[in-house]
Design a protein around this motif. Structure first.
Motif, PDB file in Angstrom:
ATOM      1  N   HIS A  34      62.707  54.685  73.203  1.00 32.35           N
ATOM      2  CA  HIS A  34      62.874  54.784  71.751  1.00 32.35           C
ATOM      3  C   HIS A  34      62.703  56.230  71.300  1.00 32.35           C
ATOM      4  O   HIS A  34      63.498  56.743  70.498  1.00 32.35           O
ATOM      5  N   LEU A  35      61.688  56.902  71.825  1.00 33.99           N
ATOM      6  CA  LEU A  35      61.476  58.317  71.509  1.00 33.99           C
ATOM      7  C   LEU A  35      62.677  59.152  71.933  1.00 33.99           C
ATOM      8  O   LEU A  35      63.165  59.996  71.160  1.00 33.99           O
ATOM      9  N   GLU A  36      63.169  58.933  73.125  1.00 34.82           N
ATOM     10  CA  GLU A  36      64.322  59.693  73.618  1.00 34.82           C
ATOM     11  C   GLU A  36      65.530  59.489  72.723  1.00 34.82           C
ATOM     12  O   GLU A  36      66.255  60.441  72.406  1.00 34.82           O
ATOM     13  N   ALA A  37      65.779  58.241  72.311  1.00 34.56           N
ATOM     14  CA  ALA A  37      66.931  57.961  71.449  1.00 34.56           C
ATOM     15  C   ALA A  37      66.774  58.608  70.082  1.00 34.56           C
ATOM     16  O   ALA A  37      67.737  59.160  69.520  1.00 34.56           O
ATOM     17  N   LEU A  38      65.583  58.554  69.514  1.00 36.62           N
ATOM     18  CA  LEU A  38      65.347  59.172  68.211  1.00 36.62           C
ATOM     19  C   LEU A  38      65.568  60.676  68.268  1.00 36.62           C
ATOM     20  O   LEU A  38      66.155  61.271  67.344  1.00 36.62           O
ATOM     21  N   ARG A  39      65.126  61.300  69.353  1.00 35.92           N
ATOM     22  CA  ARG A  39      65.312  62.740  69.483  1.00 35.92           C
ATOM     23  C   ARG A  39      66.780  63.098  69.692  1.00 35.92           C
ATOM     24  O   ARG A  39      67.256  64.109  69.166  1.00 35.92           O
ATOM     25  N   ALA A  40      67.477  62.288  70.454  1.00 34.58           N
ATOM     26  CA  ALA A  40      68.860  62.623  70.796  1.00 34.58           C
ATOM     27  C   ALA A  40      69.835  62.289  69.680  1.00 34.58           C
ATOM     28  O   ALA A  40      70.775  63.059  69.412  1.00 34.58           O
ATOM     29  N   ARG A  41      69.628  61.145  69.022  1.00 34.04           N
ATOM     30  CA  ARG A  41      70.654  60.654  68.090  1.00 34.04           C
ATOM     31  C   ARG A  41      70.151  60.370  66.687  1.00 34.04           C
ATOM     32  O   ARG A  41      70.948  60.023  65.817  1.00 34.04           O
ATOM     33  N   GLY A  42      68.844  60.492  66.451  1.00 38.27           N
ATOM     34  CA  GLY A  42      68.311  60.126  65.155  1.00 38.27           C
ATOM     35  C   GLY A  42      68.050  58.629  65.087  1.00 38.27           C
ATOM     36  O   GLY A  42      68.330  57.878  66.015  1.00 38.27           O
ATOM     37  N   LEU A  43      67.501  58.186  63.963  1.00 39.43           N
ATOM     38  CA  LEU A  43      67.198  56.774  63.756  1.00 39.43           C
ATOM     39  C   LEU A  43      68.386  56.081  63.115  1.00 39.43           C
ATOM     40  O   LEU A  43      68.808  56.439  62.019  1.00 39.43           O
ATOM     41  N   ARG A  44      68.943  55.076  63.818  1.00 46.12           N
ATOM     42  CA  ARG A  44      69.965  54.222  63.227  1.00 46.12           C
ATOM     43  C   ARG A  44      69.262  53.125  62.455  1.00 46.12           C
ATOM     44  O   ARG A  44      68.632  52.245  63.036  1.00 46.12           O
ATOM     45  N   PHE A  45      69.383  53.197  61.142  1.00 45.69           N
ATOM     46  CA  PHE A  45      68.636  52.305  60.259  1.00 45.69           C
ATOM     47  C   PHE A  45      69.609  51.397  59.515  1.00 45.69           C
ATOM     48  O   PHE A  45      70.475  51.858  58.776  1.00 45.69           O
ATOM     49  N   GLY A  46      69.472  50.100  59.746  1.00 44.70           N
ATOM     50  CA  GLY A  46      70.366  49.128  59.135  1.00 44.70           C
ATOM     51  C   GLY A  46      69.678  48.289  58.077  1.00 44.70           C
ATOM     52  O   GLY A  46      68.559  47.818  58.267  1.00 44.70           O
ATOM     53  N   THR A  47      70.358  48.106  56.953  1.00 46.40           N
ATOM     54  CA  THR A  47      69.917  47.223  55.880  1.00 46.40           C
ATOM     55  C   THR A  47      71.153  46.476  55.383  1.00 46.40           C
ATOM     56  O   THR A  47      72.281  46.777  55.811  1.00 46.40           O
ATOM     57  N   PRO A  48      70.996  45.504  54.485  1.00 49.74           N
ATOM     58  CA  PRO A  48      72.184  44.828  53.949  1.00 49.74           C
ATOM     59  C   PRO A  48      73.180  45.765  53.282  1.00 49.74           C
ATOM     60  O   PRO A  48      74.363  45.428  53.154  1.00 49.74           O
ATOM     61  N   GLU A  49      72.728  46.968  52.895  1.00 47.15           N
ATOM     62  CA  GLU A  49      73.652  47.927  52.274  1.00 47.15           C
ATOM     63  C   GLU A  49      74.487  48.684  53.297  1.00 47.15           C
ATOM     64  O   GLU A  49      75.439  49.369  52.934  1.00 47.15           O
ATOM     65  N   GLY A  50      74.116  48.592  54.585  1.00 49.78           N
ATOM     66  CA  GLY A  50      74.875  49.292  55.620  1.00 49.78           C
ATOM     67  C   GLY A  50      73.957  49.935  56.647  1.00 49.78           C
ATOM     68  O   GLY A  50      72.727  49.891  56.533  1.00 49.78           O
ATOM     69  N   VAL A  51      74.583  50.536  57.656  1.00 45.98           N
ATOM     70  CA  VAL A  51      73.842  51.203  58.727  1.00 45.98           C
ATOM     71  C   VAL A  51      74.069  52.702  58.591  1.00 45.98           C
ATOM     72  O   VAL A  51      75.197  53.154  58.411  1.00 45.98           O
ATOM     73  N   ARG A  52      73.005  53.473  58.664  1.00 45.08           N
ATOM     74  CA  ARG A  52      73.132  54.924  58.582  1.00 45.08           C
ATOM     75  C   ARG A  52      72.218  55.564  59.622  1.00 45.08           C
ATOM     76  O   ARG A  52      71.278  54.936  60.112  1.00 45.08           O
ATOM     77  N   THR A  53      72.501  56.814  59.942  1.00 44.47           N
ATOM     78  CA  THR A  53      71.698  57.569  60.891  1.00 44.47           C
ATOM     79  C   THR A  53      70.847  58.567  60.127  1.00 44.47           C
ATOM     80  O   THR A  53      71.371  59.371  59.345  1.00 44.47           O
ATOM     81  N   LEU A  54      69.542  58.504  60.352  1.00 44.93           N
ATOM     82  CA  LEU A  54      68.602  59.355  59.643  1.00 44.93           C
ATOM     83  C   LEU A  54      67.980  60.336  60.626  1.00 44.93           C
ATOM     84  O   LEU A  54      67.459  59.939  61.669  1.00 44.93           O
ATOM     85  N   ARG A  55      68.004  61.590  60.281  1.00 44.07           N
ATOM     86  CA  ARG A  55      67.391  62.621  61.120  1.00 44.07           C
ATOM     87  C   ARG A  55      65.963  62.865  60.632  1.00 44.07           C
ATOM     88  O   ARG A  55      65.672  63.834  59.938  1.00 44.07           O
ATOM     89  N   VAL A  56      65.092  61.961  61.023  1.00 42.73           N
ATOM     90  CA  VAL A  56      63.686  62.051  60.652  1.00 42.73           C
ATOM     91  C   VAL A  56      62.944  62.805  61.756  1.00 42.73           C
ATOM     92  O   VAL A  56      63.173  62.544  62.938  1.00 42.73           O
ATOM     93  N   PRO A  57      62.070  63.744  61.423  1.00 39.39           N
ATOM     94  CA  PRO A  57      61.277  64.409  62.461  1.00 39.39           C
ATOM     95  C   PRO A  57      60.542  63.385  63.327  1.00 39.39           C
ATOM     96  O   PRO A  57      60.046  62.367  62.823  1.00 39.39           O
ATOM     97  N   VAL A  58      60.472  63.650  64.613  1.00 38.25           N
ATOM     98  CA  VAL A  58      59.892  62.692  65.547  1.00 38.25           C
ATOM     99  C   VAL A  58      58.953  63.416  66.505  1.00 38.25           C
ATOM    100  O   VAL A  58      59.156  64.594  66.826  1.00 38.25           O
ATOM    101  N   ALA A  59      57.922  62.690  66.953  1.00 36.34           N
ATOM    102  CA  ALA A  59      56.955  63.252  67.895  1.00 36.34           C
ATOM    103  C   ALA A  59      56.593  62.199  68.924  1.00 36.34           C
ATOM    104  O   ALA A  59      56.680  60.991  68.662  1.00 36.34           O
TER     105      ALA A  59
END
Length: 332
Positions: A34-59
């Protein structure tokens, strides 16, 4: 305030994503794939409004975060991982002097009722959060939340009691402005015990699934009734589960998220991801502990705790309970 989300899975990832979208500073703390994916591609966040990729700082842990005096630690790991997480973060230095345990609040955004007690051994300021949020984390780098118009109901209060003062009010305001219902409650632990009763069926969902099956509905009713009886014997106050259900229904409804099928409880998700551990020891196990302390029986909770633990340790697939195993549960 900056929010350090310790455990960026279904619950932590959703809280972090919504706060990030609300314009607040967030750091997601994760591990493994999960950490590797967040660092490489960002967080894919899905809700009923749609799926988006968020570049949230990660550690990957506390050693990668320079703590500030305005930080809030949001603990969103499973209870079986709480002690290790607290021990890792508590001694970390904070800019201006002191440690995290001395200067920063920790918010326990977790199921069960043991996390706050563990936190209070180390941290001076502990806030309890009762989380009611339909969220899913089955794939590295992806989290989804199906609630709308808010993603969840997050009741916040002080621990061991009280509203939590100005800090809790400020955190609740940030959450309310970021897609959550976030009431401040003086007796939030009463709500957490109510949620515990609702979570007693998680182990059954994990090992047997089949939410529409009459036999499983019967077992869910029995395991919850057993929990109610044990809490009464222990003198533990809780709210009416029907009241909690009504307040949640008044705040949100569940709608599909694109690309996300039906996912079970958090315990089901743990088995599906093959994490090797499950929170039954701190859900059903809490009822078993209280039953033993107060001289009453909790055979169904005890059996489900044992079965869920065996499934996690041996890598059995969710829902693979056999006919004879199910019959043994019904016979208790």
């Amino acid at each position: 305030m900056r929010y350090i989300i310790v455990g960026a899975g279904a619950v932590g990832g959703t809280i972090g994503a919504r706060l990030h979208e609300g314009g607040h500073e967030v750091v997601l703390v994760a591990r493994g794939a999960h950490l590797e994916a967040l660092r490489a591609r960002g967080l894919r966040f899905g809700t009923p409004e749609g799926v988006r990729t968020l570049r949230v700082p990660v550690a990957g842990g506390p050693q990668e975060v320079a703590l500030r005096a305005d930080d809030v630690l949001v603990l969103a790991v499973k209870t079986q991982d709480t002690a290790a997480a607290l021990a890792a973060w508590a001694p970390r230095p904070v800019a201006g002097g002191g440690t995290a345990a001395e200067r920063l609040p920790v918010v326990c955004a977790q199921n069960g009722v043991e996390n706050e007690r563990l936190a209070l051994r180390l941290f001076r300021e502990v806030l309890a959060m009762c989380v009611w949020m339909p969220s899913t984390h089955l794939e590295p780098g992806r989290v989804s939340a199906g609630g709308t118009p808010v993603s969840g109901v997050l009741r916040l209060g002080g621990y061991p009691s009280g509203t939590g003062g100005p800090r809790a009010a400020a955190i609740a305001a940030d959450l309310a402005g970021s897609g959550f219902s976030a009431p401040v409650e003086a007796e939030v632990m009463g709500w957490k015990y109510t949620k515990l009763l609702g979570n007693l069926g998680n182990a059954l969902d994990a090992v047997a699934s089949g939410t529409g099956d009459a036999v499983l509905r019967e077992l869910r009713e029995r395991v919850t009734a057993e929990g109610v009886a044990v809490l009464a014997a222990a003198g533990v106050a809780h709210r009416d589960p029907a009241e909690q259900a009504r307040t949640v229904r008044a705040s949100l409804r569940l709608e599909p998220v694109a690309g996300e099928g039906r996912a079970g409880s958090s315990s089901w998700q743990s088995l599906a991801r093959g994490t090797g551990s499950i929170e039954a020891d701190h859900l059903n196990g809490e009822i078993v502990l209280l039953a033993r302390l107060h001289g009453v029986a909790a055979p169904l909770n005890e059996a489900l705790q044992r079965l869920a633990g065996e499934f996690a340790r041996t890598g059995r697939a969710p829902g693979s309970l056999t006919g004879p195993e199910l019959a043994a549960l019904r016979a208790l």
